[in-house]
Design a protein around this motif. Structure first.
Motif: not given
Length: 317
Positions: A66-67, A75-80, A97-101, A301-303
């Motif tokens: 993510s970092k 990016l402001k944020k990366a969610v994996i 699931e990740k995006t909904a959260a 938001i990715t894997d």
């Protein structure tokens, strides 16, 4: 060179304990020594580097990725999402699931959320939990009426987003792409349509995915494209956002097609407080990379596999 018999026992004890899962009492009997001696052998094996223990913490790896993504692509944020297999349906489930959260943690009173359609966004929509926020608006960012029987999930997505955030969603009841610029201009001149398009521009949060440039991709099954369109897209385009196609550097590919597309402009995505790109999988790597190069997303938001491929790609170039 002959090894010290005690040293042999240290190695033997380590193999029995760490590789073959024997307990210390069993090893003591097998080697003809006491249990405390086995314990000392195992300690010695670790301290001398005969046994090296490596703990793989998947959450730690995800945090590092993510970092790295945030730094590499500003990016402001990366969610994996940690996924067990690199397979499309599994990826979409986990990303949903990740995006909904993530949305649940970030949506606040008076936000305007712009959403697109397709299977990835549908997976997000079905995972949404109700959140008690006030005066939130949900608006469709691009037309979703198709000329085929393929389901775009546009109405289901809007309904589920509206339900989650206690609001009546604003539909854009139009095709994504029309045959002539004048048709688009006439549609945009309608005050009701103009109001919805304007709301999409005002949205402070935009949620979208990448469509791959493949004949089996949803957008390609909806009957929008002429043969001429396809000839210009296949050689250059790496993906689309909101039915607007771009190349590996994030530049719009086909101006005439872009001029016939209804919905938000790619440039408008750059102005959003959060422009959230949700995508993963081998077919989407090129498209995600192009979108990040174009600066169309500030949240990804990715894997974990796609994240690594993107970082490797950035290093190569």
């Amino acid at each position: 060179m002959e090894r010290d018999p005690k040293f042999n026992k240290v190695i033997e004890a380590a193999k029995l304990y760490y590789l073959l899962d024997y307990n210390q009492s069993d090893i003591a009997k097998m080697l003809g020594v006491s249990r405390p001696t086995v314990s000392r052998f195992l300690q010695q094996a670790k301290s001398e580097g005969i046994v090296q223990i490596k703990i793989m913490d998947p959450t730690e790896n995800v945090e590092n990725l993510s970092k790295e993504l945030e730094e590499r692509f500003q990016l402001k944020k990366a969610v994996i999402a940690s996924i067990p297999q690199y397979e499309d349906n599994i990826i979409k489930n986990y990303l949903g699931e990740k995006t909904a959260a993530y949305l649940d943690s970030t949506i606040k009173d008076q936000d305007i959320i712009g959403v697109t359609w397709g299977t990835t966004l549908y997976h997000v929509a079905i995972e949404l939990k109700q959140k008690f926020v006030r005066d939130v608006k949900v608006v469709q960012l691009k037309g979703g009426v198709s000329h085929a029987e393929t389901n775009t999930y546009a109405s289901e997505i809007l309904y589920l987003f509206g339900k989650a955030f206690n609001t009546t969603p604003h539909h854009l009841p139009l095709p994504a792409i029309v045959d002539h610029v004048v048709v688009k201009q006439a549609m945009e001149a309608d005050r009701h349509i103009r109001k919805i398009l304007e709301l999409g521009k005002q949205a402070n949060i935009a949620l979208f995915t990448i469509g791959p440039v493949k004949s089996e991709s949803l957008l390609f099954q909806l009957g929008y494209f002429t043969e001429e369109d396809l000839k210009t897209l296949y050689p250059r385009a790496v993906g689309d956002i909101c039915s607007r196609f771009f190349d590996k550097d994030g530049k719009v590919c086909n101006k005439s097609l872009n001029d016939r597309t209804l919905g938000i402009d790619l440039e408008d995505l750059k102005q959003k407080e959060q422009s959230i790109l949700v995508a993963g999988g081998p077919n989407k790597i090129e498209g995600i990379y192009g979108a990040l190069k174009g600066g169309y997303a500030n949240v990804l938001i990715t894997d974990q596999f796609t994240a690594q491929f993107l970082l490797d790609k950035a290093t190569e170039i």
